[in-house]
Every structure is written in structure tokens, then in C-alpha cells.
Design an enzyme around this catalytic site. Sequence first.
Site, PDB file in Angstrom:
ATOM      1  CB  CYS A  18      -0.792   0.042   1.317  1.00  0.00           C
ATOM      2  SG  CYS A  18      -1.543  -1.487   1.602  1.00  0.00           S
ATOM      3  NE  ARG A  65       4.413   2.368  -1.619  1.00  0.00           N
ATOM      4  CZ  ARG A  65       5.755   2.115  -1.533  1.00  0.00           C
ATOM      5  NH1 ARG A  65       6.525   2.852  -2.251  1.00  0.00           N
ATOM      6  NH2 ARG A  65       6.275   1.146  -0.806  1.00  0.00           N
ATOM      7  CD1 TRP A 124      -2.319  -4.237  -6.057  1.00  0.00           C
ATOM      8  CD2 TRP A 124      -1.569  -5.817  -4.458  1.00  0.00           C
ATOM      9  NE1 TRP A 124      -2.155  -5.174  -6.813  1.00  0.00           N
ATOM     10  CE2 TRP A 124      -1.852  -6.153  -5.765  1.00  0.00           C
ATOM     11  CE3 TRP A 124      -1.229  -6.674  -3.536  1.00  0.00           C
ATOM     12  CZ2 TRP A 124      -1.414  -7.712  -5.998  1.00  0.00           C
ATOM     13  CZ3 TRP A 124      -0.979  -7.986  -3.692  1.00  0.00           C
ATOM     14  CH2 TRP A 124      -0.971  -8.509  -5.086  1.00  0.00           C
ATOM     15  CG  ASN A 164       2.680  -1.368   3.056  1.00  0.00           C
ATOM     16  OD1 ASN A 164       2.288  -2.566   2.574  1.00  0.00           O
ATOM     17  ND2 ASN A 164       3.828  -0.770   2.703  1.00  0.00           N
ATOM     18  N   GLY A 165       1.125  -4.349   4.794  1.00  0.00           N
ATOM     19  CA  GLY A 165       2.044  -5.339   5.248  1.00  0.00           C
ATOM     20  C   GLY A 165       0.945  -6.510   5.633  1.00  0.00           C
ATOM     21  CD  GLU A 200      11.213  -6.161 -19.257  1.00  0.00           C
ATOM     22  OE1 GLU A 200      11.058  -7.241 -18.344  1.00  0.00           O
ATOM     23  OE2 GLU A 200      10.984  -4.954 -18.877  1.00  0.00           O
ATOM     24  CE  LYS A 258       7.342  -3.898 -18.874  1.00  0.00           C
ATOM     25  NZ  LYS A 258       8.593  -4.152 -18.103  1.00  0.00           N
ATOM     26  CD  GLU A 282       4.433  -5.355 -15.893  1.00  0.00           C
ATOM     27  OE1 GLU A 282       4.403  -5.250 -14.872  1.00  0.00           O
ATOM     28  OE2 GLU A 282       5.193  -4.922 -16.587  1.00  0.00           O
ATOM     29  CG  HIS A 336      13.219 -28.291 -29.133  1.00  0.00           C
ATOM     30  ND1 HIS A 336      13.639 -29.540 -29.572  1.00  0.00           N
ATOM     31  CD2 HIS A 336      14.157 -27.559 -29.496  1.00  0.00           C
ATOM     32  CE1 HIS A 336      14.848 -29.228 -30.026  1.00  0.00           C
ATOM     33  NE2 HIS A 336      15.411 -28.010 -29.893  1.00  0.00           N
ATOM     34  CE  LYS A 354       7.513   1.209 -10.303  1.00  0.00           C
ATOM     35  NZ  LYS A 354       8.028   0.723 -11.551  1.00  0.00           N
TER      36      LYS A 354
END
Length: 617
Positions: A5, A30, A78, A104-105, A487, A491, A494, A510, A612
Amino acid sequence: MGGMCGIIGYVGPRDAREVLVSGLRRMEYRGYDSAGVATISDGELQVRKKSGKIANLCGELEERPLPEAHIGIGHTRWATHGSPTDVNAHPHTSANGRIALIHNGIIENFATLKPMLEAQGVRFTSQTDTEVAAQLLGLEVARGVGLAEAMRTICRQLEGAFTLVAIDSEDPQLLVAARRNSPLVVGVGEGENFVASDVAAFIEHTNRAIEMGQGQVVEVTTDSITITDFDGNPAQGRAYEVTWDVSAAEKGGYDWFMRKEIFEQPQAISDTLLGRYSVNGELQLDELRIPVERLRVIDKIIIIACGSAYHAGLVAKYAIEHWTRIACEVEIASEFRYRDPIITSDTLVITISQSGETADTRGAQEHAKEQGAKVIAICNTVGATIPREADAVLYTHAGPEIGVASTKAFLTQLAACYLLGLYLAQVRGTLYADEIAAVMRDLEATPAKIQQVLDDSAPVLDLAKSLLESKSVLFLGRHVGYPTALEGALKLKEISYLHAEGFPAGELKHGPIALVEEGLPVFVIVPPQGRDRLHEKVISNIKEVQARGAYTVVLAEQGDADGTELADVLIPLPQLPTILQPLVASVPLQIFACELATLRGYDVDQPRNLAKSVTVE
Ligand code: M6R
């Protein structure tokens, strides 16, 4: 539960309502499942909270305005457990109406504490672990204990990771915050003070900050900041000045932070390189503080990270092994700790983290240290937990990254990895000074080359338009092109919610080649023609997918005749040695994802389900 958070607390002469909401806006990246604020006016707690983004909270504040206040706390969440409803949003209050608290946590023993409190007659209104802390605090202050003492008492009872910030309606001059394994910084103003998850929350008011240590409680009034440990013994934080200003935390005319951050990459890479290679041709990473004798006997390197930082680690492996001949493993942090990895005192562990707060990476780092490894952290956030707990740190100096999708942080992680690899080669004598100088010349030329890619990026928008309806996209590469492909795919997943996969180009036959069908967009990163023996191999791989109907998007050096011929769309790249190519090849992939997500109408900076900084395991 508290989850990951953004939190802010304020005490001072300004209008707390404005300070809190603007602080929350700066921290929305966040977490954006719900948001809330609590203030004290005329000795009474006032709480407003709402599920969804901060805009919803603002709507609520318009409907039910808060009275003027000069102390308050705010939270953007979050959710990890417990759905993101209005009721579960923070702040939480104690049943006696005195305490408002944000968290937060995760409080791991809440399931034991909750029935205990219920047995004492406490009635809970939410499903969160956080409310347990609020209720406990309420009971403590009701016994006549001051808020700070009460906070220390409950911190000794709570298990897990948390940052807590609380206010007490009967002590309206005082903010109290506590930290164990979750981020907390104090912002030091003139006649006002702040606490927050990160400095972005108060950077418009002050650039002076105090980084709190683990297991500490801070009492904050308009003109005092007092830190103790959980037992009340005096303790110290670490004071520092933030080197960037508020404009770095604003969009500056761009539609998205992500786009701004993509365009900041030439500068960011210059900043990473700055001052690290002396005029007499020596890499100077004095900040590493690990004796060179120790670095000379390293017999294994393990790089640990998550997400994009892990991809940077994969690229680093190619460079480090090539330059130093030290065996190098790369591991996803959440896998590392639980498989009993082989670590000795001659193992060098490199953790990579933009935020420096990622719980998985931090846990892995802790485990590596316990096993006697030396740890170097590559990090973007000065004073964050991971660099603080590592033996040494190499900061990337990318400036704040607000967009959830990593861009300039990723690129600067690459640059820092290259610097570290070259430094190890210098220390161990595996490269001559002129060889190091040659790579440094190429590295120092990359900001201009990245700029060139940015200047020529308009066709990527057309490409995004033409691929708007795609259901799936593949990315292929070999050698360092492979992590670049991963990567590129990450992107796209996401921010545009499109199915995307990155594969090693040679591995396709394969299995994954069965996915290729008429019109499937396949991006291929091609190593330099004439200077890399893998060029021909990748060209063959393009032919393989083209023969099966793929729509090929080829990223190849300007003038690559084979690449150009096979490309349905060619994205030309400036010249660089293969090993450094990810620094330019990643950029069009970032832009492509940004354009596609924008065209699809998604929130590029705050993609669904993500946050984030992932501060829970
Ligand atoms: O802060 P960190 O670098 O430790 O974060 C690691 C990952 O969570 C991060 O790279 C994530 O994958 C990004 N959203 C990627 O764009």
C-alpha cells in the site's frame, strides 16, 4: 489484509485534507484497490474511505466533505486478502472511536488475536487483519497509556510485516508510526512533518527525509521527531536529502508516467554511468565496500530478482560469465529461498530491485546472507530495505519510476549490471584495460542511440494500430535477445492484457512453434549481421515462423539485409555489440506495449491487479 500500500501521515499548519489527498495521488501506483483518509477536527475522528481508485475517494469527499484539519493519515491499498470493499478500506478505527490506523503489510497472527479481542467484547466491522491492530491500540489507549507507548506494546504482540500509522482523537497533535519489514520514511519540514511509504508522497513539501530502521516507532508532532525501538529505547533513523524534485514525480506533459519514463531513458542511463569510469580508464565502484581480495576469490555468482529485474539479471549472466569467467546463475527470488540453494562464503549474490522493497527479493537476500554469501544490491531507491541490508549497493540513479511497468528502471539495471560485470573483470584481471575501455565507449554511446530509437519511434504506433485486434503475440530472441524477448512479452501482458510469450528462438521447434498460425504476430530480435555468429541462426528461425504464416516484426540493425527481407515490419536498431543490444532493442518493445494499451483504452500506469512495489510474499 493490509497488503502492499501507499501510506501517508501529516501534522502541521497546512490543510491536512489537501496534503493527504495529493500525497495519495503520488503514491497511487503502489496500490489502487481502495483509498481512505482519517483526520481529527475538534477532538473528533473523521474517516472517509472508498473502494476503487483515489478518484472514488475524491467523489466521496465531495459528497461528504471533511471539516478542516491539521493532522491526518491516508492510505491507498492493494488488497492481498479480503476483497477491496469500502468496509475493508483503510483507515480502520477502534470500537471506542479514539484510534484511526493505516497499515501496509500482513499481520500474521491476526487469526489468534481476533478471537481474543472478541472474547473481551470488541466488535469487528471488517475482515481485515489491520482492524486487529486498530482495536488493540484502542484498548491500550483506553487504559490511559499514551499513543506511542500503546503502539510499542502492540508491536511487540504483532507478528508479520507491517508499517502502521495511527492517530488518537484525544491527542490531536501526535502521529505515531511503526515499522517492521515494510517501508516507512519520515519527511522533515519546517513546523510540519510527514510520514509515508515513500518520499514521493511529500516531495512537494520537503526533500529532507529520515529513513526508519526495522523494529522502530516514531512519534511525530509539528516540531519534534522521536524514534525508539519497540521496547522504548532511544533509536536513530538515517537522515538524507532527496536529490530529485517534485517535477520528477509528475507527468510533465506526457499522457502516462510510463511514456515519460521511456523517454527519460537516455538521461537515466547517463546518470547510471556518471562518475563510475575514471579518466584514467578505471572503473570506480568504491561504493561497493567489499574488499577486492574478497571479490577475487568468488567462485560463483547468483543473481536474484523478480519480474523485469529478473530479466535484467538474465542479460547480466551473459555479460558476467563472458567477461569474468565466473559461473553465474540467475534465479527468480520467490523460488530461491525454498529450494535449499548451494551457497558458500565464496558465493557472490547480486540482488536487483527497483523499489528495494520487494519481499521475495528481500527474503532471498536474507537467506543468502545467513548462508554466508556477500550480497551486492542493484537498486534504484536510495535507503530502501534491500540496499540497507545488503553488504554493498550499486544505485541505478534512474529517478523515481511511477508507472507500474518497469522501463527506465529495467534499462538502468542493465547498465548497472554491465558496470558490475566489467568491474569484476577489472578486479580479477579477466579483461585488459583496453577491452574494458572499448565496452565503456559503447556503453557511453548508448544514451544517444536510445535517443535515436525514441526519435524514430512513430512507426511503432502504426504497428500497434495494425495489431490492435491480436489475441496473442510471440517474442523470440537468442543469447541476450532471449531475455529481451521475455521483457517485451511481460510489458505487453502487464499493460495491454494481451497473451504474450517470450521464447528462445532456437527452442521454438521443440514445441511452441505449434502455436504459430496464419497472421500471428511474432517479434524477433536479431543479433548484429556480420559481427555475431548467431545472426544466421536467428534468420533461420524467422524463416521457420514465416513459413507457417507468422506476421514478422523484425528488430535488426539498420542495414541488416536478411532481416529487412524477412520482415513484414522492420524496426531498425542502432549498431551496438550483441551483449549491449538489449539497451536499444527493449525500447521499441516498451513503446509498442504502451501504444497498444493506450489504444485499447487501458490505464497504462495502473494496470489491473498489479502494484508497483510488491512488499508481500
Ligand atoms: O521493485 P522491483 O524491481 O524489485 O520489482 C520487481 C518486479 O515486481 C517488477 O519488475 C515487475 O515485474 C514490473 N511490474 C515489471 O514491469
